[in-house]
Design a protein around this motif. Structure first.
Motif, short mmCIF file in Angstrom:
data_model
loop_
_atom_site.label_atom_id
_atom_site.label_comp_id
_atom_site.label_asym_id
_atom_site.label_seq_id
_atom_site.Cartn_x
_atom_site.Cartn_y
_atom_site.Cartn_z
N THR A 174 0.77 -1.22 0.07
CA THR A 174 -0.12 0.17 -0.01
C THR A 174 0.99 1.29 -0.13
O THR A 174 1.90 1.21 0.78
CB THR A 174 -0.83 -0.09 1.21
OG1 THR A 174 -1.76 -1.31 1.20
CG2 THR A 174 -1.77 1.45 1.35
N VAL A 175 0.41 2.40 -0.98
CA VAL A 175 0.91 3.63 -0.65
C VAL A 175 0.23 4.61 -0.15
O VAL A 175 -1.05 4.89 -0.36
CB VAL A 175 1.31 4.31 -2.28
CG1 VAL A 175 2.09 5.47 -2.18
CG2 VAL A 175 2.22 3.16 -2.92
N LEU A 176 0.54 5.17 1.21
CA LEU A 176 -0.11 6.16 1.65
C LEU A 176 0.42 7.59 1.13
O LEU A 176 1.59 7.96 1.21
CB LEU A 176 0.07 6.12 3.37
CG LEU A 176 -0.62 5.12 4.03
CD1 LEU A 176 -0.34 5.14 5.44
CD2 LEU A 176 -2.19 5.00 3.48
N TRP A 177 -0.09 8.04 0.23
CA TRP A 177 0.61 9.17 -0.81
C TRP A 177 -0.20 10.74 -0.70
O TRP A 177 -1.36 10.63 -0.86
CB TRP A 177 0.19 8.73 -2.16
CG TRP A 177 0.86 9.55 -3.24
CD1 TRP A 177 1.86 10.55 -3.28
CD2 TRP A 177 0.19 10.01 -4.52
NE1 TRP A 177 1.90 11.27 -4.43
CE2 TRP A 177 0.90 10.81 -5.25
CE3 TRP A 177 -1.03 9.29 -5.19
CZ2 TRP A 177 0.52 11.10 -6.50
CZ3 TRP A 177 -1.18 9.70 -6.45
CH2 TRP A 177 -0.61 10.81 -7.04
N PHE A 178 0.72 11.33 -0.07
CA PHE A 178 0.10 12.71 0.50
C PHE A 178 0.68 13.65 -0.67
O PHE A 178 2.03 13.85 -0.57
CB PHE A 178 0.55 12.97 1.96
CG PHE A 178 0.35 14.54 2.34
CD1 PHE A 178 -0.63 15.27 2.03
CD2 PHE A 178 1.65 15.13 2.87
CE1 PHE A 178 -0.78 16.64 2.28
CE2 PHE A 178 1.66 16.56 3.18
CZ PHE A 178 0.46 16.88 2.74
N THR A 179 -0.09 14.53 -1.26
CA THR A 179 0.25 15.51 -2.06
C THR A 179 -0.62 16.77 -1.82
O THR A 179 -1.97 16.55 -1.72
CB THR A 179 0.21 15.18 -3.37
OG1 THR A 179 0.71 16.24 -4.34
CG2 THR A 179 -1.11 14.70 -3.78
N ASP A 180 -0.19 17.89 -1.97
CA ASP A 180 -1.23 19.17 -1.92
C ASP A 180 -1.02 19.85 -3.17
O ASP A 180 -1.70 20.93 -3.35
CB ASP A 180 -0.48 20.04 -0.83
CG ASP A 180 0.64 20.99 -1.27
OD1 ASP A 180 1.43 20.15 -2.16
OD2 ASP A 180 0.66 22.17 -1.02
N GLY A 181 -0.47 19.34 -4.25
CA GLY A 181 -0.21 20.22 -5.57
C GLY A 181 -0.67 19.39 -6.67
O GLY A 181 -0.65 18.07 -6.75
N ARG A 182 -1.09 19.87 -7.70
CA ARG A 182 -1.24 19.24 -9.03
C ARG A 182 -0.10 18.78 -9.42
O ARG A 182 0.96 19.27 -9.33
CB ARG A 182 -2.21 20.41 -9.94
CG ARG A 182 -1.31 21.66 -10.54
CD ARG A 182 -2.10 22.47 -11.11
NE ARG A 182 -1.17 23.70 -11.73
CZ ARG A 182 -1.82 24.53 -12.55
NH1 ARG A 182 -2.98 24.29 -13.25
NH2 ARG A 182 -1.12 25.59 -12.87
N LEU A 183 -0.36 17.96 -10.68
CA LEU A 183 0.74 17.54 -11.22
C LEU A 183 1.46 18.55 -12.19
O LEU A 183 0.70 19.42 -12.88
CB LEU A 183 0.28 16.40 -12.61
CG LEU A 183 1.09 15.85 -13.47
CD1 LEU A 183 2.24 14.86 -12.80
CD2 LEU A 183 0.44 15.23 -14.55
N ASP A 184 2.84 18.69 -11.85
CA ASP A 184 3.54 19.82 -12.80
C ASP A 184 4.87 19.17 -12.80
O ASP A 184 5.78 19.14 -11.74
CB ASP A 184 3.54 21.14 -11.77
CG ASP A 184 4.40 22.01 -12.19
OD1 ASP A 184 4.74 22.08 -13.48
OD2 ASP A 184 4.46 23.33 -11.50
#
Length: 917
Positions: A174-184
């Motif tokens: 499992t990946v607990l994936w935290f992101t606040d931004g859009r793909l860039d």
């Protein structure tokens, strides 16, 4: 049978079905604050099913380090989120006991993936290491320029695979994936490079399909701020959801939709603000552990009067979790059982009635896990009491703790009826009594197709199925799902999912294909990958197996994909084992996966017809790391960073290291006579002819009165050099407009900047130095005609500065050294201007020079900046000596050569100031 972690969807098979035993279907509830969709609930059910049957859970925590975190999470709430994730996973480890090992790693991503803490048990020292790394490193990890989802997912996938390779037994990834931004990936998030990355991610068999096909569940935990300041659009949010769940709002899709039968589903959760993120992780941990969301409340409000929240825990419920976010300074909440026992939730483990209460408390977030023994809760109402002096946010999650078993005791033989049994039980192994529930539903699918179940008196369910011999399958995927509503409160329980893969055997007259699914080694770059297919011969006699034309596909960017058998057909002697190699290759390197089938036609002993089996084939594709390109990129980024630092340093020096002339700076320039004994003014101002060097009447305003990088006054030009060298101090410098010799009493001991005296050093702003301007033609005289120039701040009048200058000049003891410097400069100029002569003339010139050296016996031109001891140059100032006495020339940074030896200094005599003048 091999336990699997995958969700099963449809494949075309003819089935011979028995009778049905279907009850009410329950739709998963929506998790408060987490924006959990039905697809997300299915994804968590997949993970929960995986955890229930796996030996090890590998949870890779991957955290965004993009610069936008400075706006979305300036308080580094993600640190608390990671702490909570570790606590939740640790709680899962505790609940599972020895039956499950939970391992965790911590990584960050921006343009690349970087692991901060490697793999280890979530408990004990490694768990503390994870928390410490989050606390010490994550707050500073918010400067990455790009947000490349590919780096996050492929990096986590490779790390998970590498760890799984080292472990025995089954693993859940499992990946607990935290992101606040859009793909860039191009700095704008809107360029061609970002669009290409989007294609790499979501094309069929691309990066996301590759991760799902590798049985990695993506749990995307999104932190997006609302309002005009957010650069993240609704389309960006739904794209992230589609990566995790397959589809997002507005018809956004990523990878194969619906998610392929053999792949792992994921989930998308959202926290609108950083302070909700830790609650979100705590809830995600509950969902991974198989919980269903219950009630959410803010206290004190209508549903939680005076901070008191009552909630039902019906009969048969295995446990519940209360997640409480407290205001700073409020007291710990308390939990009251139906029998009136009270527990303060302050981080301890206690027994209450037939339940165990385990509490964790960290920085205002309290998590209480209540687990019932035996067959679950006896029923009743619990009460949670929060401090009414502050606001508390409460989320409840319910655990059914039911288990499912799926078994085909006699296996499945193609073309023959087969029996399948499904059993349900509580955590202690006792059977679930449907009479205690408001509704109860158990379903079974075989390769995605529903199978009718019949209920038995002992609480089990059975089904009879026939898989046609012509189907060509090598294995059958069975998935049982149970959901329920409790009574009397109607609390949603489940879904509880159990999946298994059962080999599909051929009739005994055919050889057995031991390889049910061909999982090839990774395809790295454009290098081929080879796997082995194993056969066991029939006991009835010799048989044959022939490989047909494969139907495989890969990422579009990989070009043509080829899968071939090395043997074509293989002879299989009776009762013996035979192997045959199969090779896959692609035209171009790519990231993603290869999927498909290769038909294998088997000839039976005395059989009426041959049987063709479609052997599933899978392989992961990865682009190789181009070390030259990688190090070239690293070097380029390092040079860019140095260039930026250098430009900032240069601009800072340009703006800070300036002549602060102000509105009161004045200058005096008077004619003097220079001798080894000192200065004498040639035009005294008083009637008695006293040699007063300076008076207030000699001073006048500097022509340019403000902060200057350079300025002109009284025939001198003041400037700077060394601005281009960040490792050297900025040096002020002055020269005469008519090319005359300029000497000074710089505090570092320097008299001139070069041996010809074309310029002299300035301690910016130059108000503590005198400057003497001498014509080279006058330098050989016993009394040298010169012009004295000094600067003084006249904000309090000029009488005092004039008097101080006169006194200090009279007390100065280095005049003999100044005279030596002037004369040596004149000699150096004369030598530079003398035309070349024949050898005899050079000898004559040498004699003349020796004779002329008597004019300056104490120092030669080559010793002006060295360790010569003429005069008082090298002495230490004594008490009462003027502050203008120079320091020892031995300490001068310019000893050993003129400033032209500085690679960052001016490159010609016409640009002494380094500013293009």
């Amino acid at each position: 049978m091999v336990a699997r972690t995958r969700r099963i969807v449809a494949a075309a098979l003819g089935l011979v079905i028995g009778t049905t035993a279907s009850l009410v279907t329950v739709v998963p509830a929506v998790a408060a604050g987490g924006d959990l969709s039905d697809a997300g609930a299915d994804g968590f059910a997949d993970v929960s099913s995986c955890v229930a049957s796996a030996d090890t859970l590998l949870a890779s925590i991957v955290v965004d380090e993009s610069g936008s975190l400075q706006e979305t999470d300036p308080g580094a709430a993600r640190v608390g989120a990671v702490e909570t994730a570790v606590d939740s996973l640790s709680g899962l480890q505790g609940d599972a006991g020895d039956g499950l090992t939970v391992e965790t790693s911590l990584a960050v991503f921006g343009s690349t993936y970087e692991e901060l803490v490697g793999w280890g048990s979530v408990d004990g020292a490694h768990g503390e290491l994870l928390v410490t790394a989050a606390q010490n490193q994550l707050p500073e990890r918010d400067t990455a320029n790009l947000t490349d989802y590919r780096a996050a997912l492929t990096g986590a996938q490779q790390s998970l695979d590498a760890r799984a390779e080292d472990l025995d037994g089954t693993t859940c990834k499992t990946v607990l994936w935290f992101t606040d931004g859009r793909l860039d990936v191009d700095g704008t998030g809107e360029g061609a490079a970002t669009e290409s990355a989007r294609e790499d991610l979501c094309t069929a068999n691309g990066v996301v399909d590759g991760v799902r096909g590798d049985d990695v569940s993506i749990i995307a935990l999104a932190l997006f701020i609302e309002g005009d300041s957010s650069t993240v659009t609704e389309a960006d949010r739904e794209f992230l959801r589609a990566i995790a769940e397959g589809t997002g709002g507005g018809g956004v899709e990523c990878g194969h939709v619906p998610i392929a039968a053999e792949d792992s589903a994921g989930a998308y959760l959202r926290a609108d603000q950083p302070d909700g993120l830790r609650r979100l992780f705590a809830g995600a941990g509950a969902l991974i552990d198989g919980a269903t969301p219950g009630q959410s409340a803010l206290c004190p409000e209508e549903a939680c009067t005076d901070g008191t929240l009552d909630f039902a825990v019906d009969e048969g419920i295995g446990g519940f979790r209360a997640v409480v976010q407290l205001d700073e300074g409020t007291d710990a909440p308390t939990l009251i059982s139906p029998d009136g026992d009270t527990v303060t939730l302050n981080g301890e483990t206690v027994k209450v009635d037939d339940a165990t209460v385990v509490t964790t408390s960290r920085d205002g977030l309290v998590t209480a896990d209540v687990t019932f023994s035996g067959g679950g809760s006896p029923g009743g109402t619990w009460r949670l009491v929060a401090d009414p002096a502050g606001q508390s946010a409460i989320d409840l999650y319910y655990f059914w703790r039911a288990t499912l078993g799926v078994d085909a005791a006699d296996g499945i033989v193609l073309g023959e009826p087969s029996q399948i049994e499904v059993s349900t039980s509580h955590a202690d192994g006792s059977s679930i009594d449907p009479e205690t529930l408001g509704s109860y539903d158990v379903t079974l699918t075989m390769d995605g197709e529903p199978v009718d179940l019949s209920s038995n008196d002992d609480g089990t369910f059975t089904a009879e199925v026939t898989v046609p011999a012509s189907s060509g399958v090598t294995e059958v995927d069975l998935t049982a799902t149970a959901t329920a509503l409790s009574a009397p409160s109607g609390i949603a329980l489940g879904p509880v999912v159990s999946s298994t893969s059962v080999p599909a055997a051929l009739p005994p007259s055919y050889a057995t294909m031991e390889t049910r699914r061909l999982d090839l080694p990774d395809v790295v770059g454009d290098e081929p990958s080879t796997g082995t297919v194993t056969f066991t011969g029939s006991e009835d006699g010799d048989t044959e197996a022939c490989f047909g034309t494969a139907d495989v596909s890969g990422p579009e960017s990989a070009g043509a994909v080829t899968l071939t058998s090395a043997d074509g057909c293989v002879e299989i002697p009776a009762g013996e084992t035979v192997t045959s190699d199969v090779e896959v290759s692609t035209r171009l390197p790519a990231d993603g996966r290869i999927t498909g089938t290769i038909p294998v036609t088997l000839t039976g002993v005395g059989a009426d017809e041959d049987l063709t089996v479609d052997l599933p084939v899978n392989a992961t594709m990865t682009r190789p790391v181009d070390e030259v390109e990688r190090w070239g990129l690293v070097l380029g980024l390092m040079l860019l960073a140095l260039l930026i630092a250098w430009v900032v340093s240069w601009l800072t020096r340009m703006l800070v290291e300036r002549y602060a002339l102000g509105d009161t700076m004045n200058v005096a320039a008077v004619p003097v006579v220079l001798t080894p004994g000192g200065l004498r003014r040639t035009e005294p101002r008083d009637e008695a002819g006293e040699p007063s060097l300076l008076s207030d009447l000699d001073f006048g305003p500097v022509a340019e009165r403000r902060n200057q990088g350079s300025f002109d006054t009284r025939g001198l030009t003041f400037g700077r050099q060394g601005l281009w060298n960040p490792f050297a101090e900025v040096q002020g410098v002055v020269r005469s407009d008519d090319g005359a010799i300029v000497v000074t009493n710089d505090t570092a001991g320097l008299r001139v900047m070069d041996d010809k005296g074309r310029s002299a050093p300035v301690d910016i702003p130059g108000t503590r130095q005198f400057f003497l301007v001498v014509s080279p033609a006058d330098a050989a005289e016993d009394e040298i005609a010169a012009r004295l120039v000094v600067l003084a701040d006249g904000k309090n009048g000029l009488t005092t500065p004039a008097s101080r200058w006169s006194d200090d000049l009279a007390a100065y003891e280095g005049w003999d050294s100044v005279v030596d410097t002037v004369r040596a400069a004149a000699v150096a100029r004369q030598a530079a201007e003398r035309p070349p002569k024949e050898p005899k003339e050079r000898r004559d010139r040498g004699a003349a020079t020796s004779a002329g050296a008597d004019t300056a016996p104490s120092r030669s031109a080559d010793d002006l900046f060295g360790t010569g001891s003429a005069g008082s140059t090298g002495s230490t100032p004594t008490a009462g000596r003027s502050p203008f006495d120079p320091a020892s020339p031995d300490s001068s940074p310019f000893d050993g050569g003129p400033p032209s030896s500085d690679p960052f200094g001016p490159s010609s005599d016409d640009d002494l100031f380094g500013d293009g003048r």
